[in-house]
Scaffold this motif. Structure first.
Motif, mmCIF file in Angstrom:
data_model
loop_
_atom_site.group_PDB
_atom_site.id
_atom_site.type_symbol
_atom_site.label_atom_id
_atom_site.label_comp_id
_atom_site.label_asym_id
_atom_site.label_seq_id
_atom_site.Cartn_x
_atom_site.Cartn_y
_atom_site.Cartn_z
ATOM 1 N N GLY A 591 -28.839 26.480 6.050
ATOM 2 C CA GLY A 591 -27.573 26.565 6.787
ATOM 3 C C GLY A 591 -27.170 27.997 7.094
ATOM 4 O O GLY A 591 -27.842 28.950 6.722
ATOM 5 N N LEU A 648 -25.339 29.186 15.608
ATOM 6 C CA LEU A 648 -24.804 27.940 15.059
ATOM 7 C C LEU A 648 -25.337 26.732 15.805
ATOM 8 O O LEU A 648 -25.372 25.620 15.282
ATOM 9 C CB LEU A 648 -23.270 27.942 15.096
ATOM 10 N N ALA A 657 -25.720 24.106 13.129
ATOM 11 C CA ALA A 657 -24.693 23.704 12.167
ATOM 12 C C ALA A 657 -23.940 22.494 12.718
ATOM 13 O O ALA A 657 -23.926 22.267 13.929
ATOM 14 C CB ALA A 657 -23.724 24.851 11.933
ATOM 15 N N LEU A 662 -17.215 21.920 11.440
ATOM 16 C CA LEU A 662 -16.571 23.241 11.439
ATOM 17 C C LEU A 662 -15.215 23.166 12.144
ATOM 18 O O LEU A 662 -14.221 23.721 11.676
ATOM 19 C CB LEU A 662 -17.468 24.280 12.124
ATOM 20 N N ALA A 689 -22.871 26.429 6.401
ATOM 21 C CA ALA A 689 -22.787 25.383 7.418
ATOM 22 C C ALA A 689 -24.168 24.841 7.704
ATOM 23 O O ALA A 689 -24.979 25.487 8.365
ATOM 24 C CB ALA A 689 -22.154 25.942 8.691
ATOM 25 N N ARG A 693 -22.823 16.895 7.468
ATOM 26 C CA ARG A 693 -21.723 16.943 6.530
ATOM 27 C C ARG A 693 -22.205 17.129 5.089
ATOM 28 O O ARG A 693 -21.626 17.897 4.323
ATOM 29 C CB ARG A 693 -20.963 15.617 6.600
ATOM 30 N N ALA A 696 -23.137 20.745 4.047
ATOM 31 C CA ALA A 696 -22.189 21.838 4.270
ATOM 32 C C ALA A 696 -21.307 22.006 3.047
ATOM 33 O O ALA A 696 -20.850 21.021 2.464
ATOM 34 C CB ALA A 696 -21.334 21.538 5.492
#
Ligand code: ADP
Ligand code: MG
Length: 707
Positions: A591, A648, A657, A662, A689, A693, A696
């Motif tokens: 991440g 990202l 990500a 976020l 990230a 889910r 993270a």
């Protein structure tokens, strides 16, 4: 426009008596040519004010060939507007006389009020109370005056040497001194104004009132402001969000210096200066911010003349390679896209351009380009559905007169609904000849300025397309528990357990964690969490842990953990931080490290931050800010708006990500900051990230609480 009585359809507005009076008293008019009292009267006369002018001065019989009156009460006719330039201590009395006379509007030029200290501020408050009680609007005090360039009115009630040309921009300046410069730049660029107002101390009429005055004024197509401070940011937000749906507001905000020192031990607090706050705030109101007065007029000219683009894709047509490359670079650097021209467009261009020409984007017609080449190439590019707007560059004309080129592309542009901006590397005579020709495309000296204008046009168009008034989403959170934690904690930093608990209550995923009082408890915690683990020291006043070796990652077994704990305790004790506890965390992998933050601004309230995180946040400063309340679209803009957004999204085979997550966390933190204003600063850094889910989690956080 004209006076209210001449235009029965128009709804009378509170500022009409100031902008469109039928008669003016100039109180404090003077015969001394070097005085403001003479200059202002002179401006009214030479600019041929359409109404009657009554100079008032007890010591003169006539000024500037006009009969002079000893007092406003002695004027036999009705007076709509009084311009007051008497010494400060006489202003209150004169205002009262004017109200008794029944004037409908006031401009107080006289200085020496709130800008000079408490005594002046008291006089100014009294002035405000007097005019408000009478229901009469007042500009100033301490201002340069007002211009209404409407040919029906022709009011120049300023002492500025430069008149204003009639046009479509309403301009309000907070600074009088800069007002003179603004009028000069407008004159040089050939930009026309509807009205110009120097607001001075804004005792009564504010920038917000002026925006509302221009909101439905059909002649004013662009609202421009030079601001030094925001009087009432909340009211500005409300008005600006509404008005920018109808017409653009451009702001030059000075004061890139800090407005007030802020305690900044957090990353967020350290990066957030007044200036980024102001930019974030203006962005969220749909207001365009220009860096200089000149840039403001560059953008205003385009907004006044061109339709809005449908997107960010630019087509460039040029007769020279170099400027085409400069233009491309400038566009791409700003975040505009180079349009991919269709095969049909390329074929159309090929059919009439010489073989040496390049029919990609930029379209380089080479130096032999004629006026006809320009017209046909610009038409072909504009007709390509991939193109949202065009920049047309013309350099050292050999075969074509630049005025002919500009007229030809103007004719093409007028038949279409996409903006066309011209970059003409031509003589000043050329510029003088075309600057006031409002039917021609706006012209710029360099590709960089045109690119910047296109970018702001595209930004504004995007704002107009987005849905209005989205509500800020609400999350179901246990705020009573959060409040209890904050109450128990008092002022200062929450301890790690309290910090993590607040985040958990607000639905922010965390790396599994345990607190341990000693090495044995740390070993037990690690077994529970599962190796590898991360060990951190908890100590009073220890804020940036890695600076003193208080973070050890990837500890793979009990022996490693024990050794790390012993060494860490020794190191931080030596650094002056007596160990309070160990924090044991799961070792998170994969991440992108990002940062979330909250800080508070004395004027704007809670401020959210998002960006690339980790140890080097302050070095890269790749972050964006947003003011609260925050809607989902704004939250997405913040995340998409960082320079490193591509990271990202995932680059070079790396997973991206979870962007929705976020966005959601940013919105949750916005709610936290609004519901718990005692939270002065919050940093989650890093937040790891991952692509979904589950992967993270927040790895480190701190929260500072105020009273
Ligand atoms: P500080 O910000 O006080 O120096 P952090 O807790 O943020 O300390 O740790 C510093 C760095 O160590 C982080 O930026 C991250 O790269 C790494 N790190 C911290 N905690 C973890 C964890 N649980 N898993 C993996 N890496 C971590
Ligand atoms: Mg950290």
């Amino acid at each position: 426009m004209g006076t209210p009585s001449e235009v029965p359809a128009a709804r009378p507005r509170p500022l009409d008596p100031i902008f469109s009076p039928r008669s003016i008293a100039v109180i404090g008019a003077s015969r001394r040519r070097d005085s403001l009292g003479f200059s202002l009267l002179h401006n009214l006369v030479v600019n041929e004010f359409s109404g009657a002018i009554f100079p008032v001065n007890p010591h003169a019989r006539a000024i500037h060939s006009l009969k002079c009156y000893p007092a406003v009460a002695a004027i036999p006719d009705a007076v709509d507007l009084a311009v007051i330039m008497v010494p400060r201590d006489l202003v209150q009395g004169v205002v009262e006389e004017c109200l008794a006379k029944g004037v409908a509007g006031l401009i107080v030029i006289t200085a020496g009020f709130s800008e000079t200290g408490e005594e002046g501020a008291a006089l100014e408050r009294r002035l405000r109370e007097t005019v408000r009680a009478a229901g009469v609007r007042m500009i100033g005090p301490n201002c340069m005056g007002v211009i209404n360039a409407d040919p029906e009115v022709r009011l120049d009630a300023t002492f500025a040497p430069t008149p204003a040309r009639w046009g479509s921009i309403g301009f309000v300046s907070q600074s009088g001194a800069l007002g003179v410069a603004i009028l000069n730049v407008a004159q040089d660029l050939g930009v026309g104004l509807t009205q110009f107002v120097s607001m001075g101390n804004k005792a009564d009429v504010s920038g917000n009132d002026l925006i509302e005055h221009w909101e439905d004024d059909p002649e004013t197509r662009v609202i421009a402001m030079y601001l030094e401070a925001f009087g009432n940011p909340r009211r500005f937000t409300e008005i600006a969000k509404r008005v920018t749906r109808k017409k653009p507001i451009l702001v030059v905000k000075s004061g890139r210096t800090a407005e007030g020192a802020r305690a900044a031990t957090s990353h967020t607090g350290a990066i957030a200066g007044t200036d980024v706050t102001v930019s974030a705030f203006l962005d969220q109101c749909g207001v365009l911010r220009a860096n200089t007065i000149e840039e403001l007029f560059d953008v205003a000219r385009a907004l006044a003349r061109c339709p809005l683009p449908g997107g960010f894709r630019v087509g460039i047509v040029t007769n020279a390679g170099g400027p085409g490359i400069m233009a491309t670079d400038a566009c791409v650097n700003l975040g505009l896209h180079m349009a991919e021209l269709s095969d049909a467009t390329r074929a159309a261009l090929r059919s009439f351009l010489p073989r040496e020409a390049s029919v990609g984007n930029p379209v380089d017609m080479i130096a032999s380009a004629t006026v006809e080449h320009y017209a046909r190439a610009v038409a072909a590019v504009l007709d390509d559905p991939q193109v949202d707007m065009a920049m047309v560059i013309n350099v050292t004309p050999i075969l074509a007169n630049p005025i002919d080129v500009l007229e030809a592309i103007g004719a093409v542009a007028r038949e279409r609904t996409k903006p066309v901006l011209a970059v003409m590397m031509a003589t000043e005579e050329f510029y003088d000849a075309v600057k006031t020709a409002r039917e021609l495309p706006p012209v710029y000296h360099f590709p960089e300025s045109a690119a910047r204008v296109m970018f702001l046009l595209a930004r504004y168009a995007a704002w107009r397309r987005r849905p209005a008034d989205l509500p800020a989403p609400e999350f179901d959170t246990d705020d009573a528990q959060v409040a209890a934690i904050l109450d128990r904690a008092g002022e200062g930093y929450l301890d790690p357990a309290e910090t993590f608990r607040v985040l958990e209550l607000y639905g922010v995923p965390l790396a599994r964690w345990r607190l341990a009082r000693n090495r044995d408890e740390a070993a037990a915690a690690a077994r529970e969490i599962g190796f590898p683990v991360v060990l951190k020291a908890v100590a009073p006043g220890l804020v940036h842990k890695s600076d003193v070796g208080a973070v050890q990652v990837d500890l793979r077994g009990e022996a490693e953990l024990a050794k790390a704990a012993t060494e860490m305790e020794r190191r931080i004790t030596a650094a002056g931080h007596p160990l309070e506890a160990f924090l044991v965390q799961e070792m998170a992998r994969g991440g992108h490290e990002v940062i979330f933050g909250i800080t508070t601004d004395p004027r704007f309230g809670p401020l959210l931050m998002f960006g690339l995180g980790g140890k080097y946040v302050e070095v890269f400063q790749d972050v964006r800010f947003a003011v609260t309340p925050l809607d989902a679209e704004e939250a997405r803009d913040v995340i998409r708006g960082i320079r490193g957004f591509k990271l990202l999204e995932g680059v070079r085979g790396e997973p991206g990500a979870d962007l929705d997550l976020l966005t959601e966390i940013l919105l949750r933190l916005a709610q936290l900051s609004q519901r718990h204003p005692r939270i002065r600063e919050l940093d989650i850094n890093p937040f790891l990230a991952g692509p979904d889910r589950q992967s993270a989690r927040a790895l480190d956080a701190r929260i500072r609480v105020g009273s």
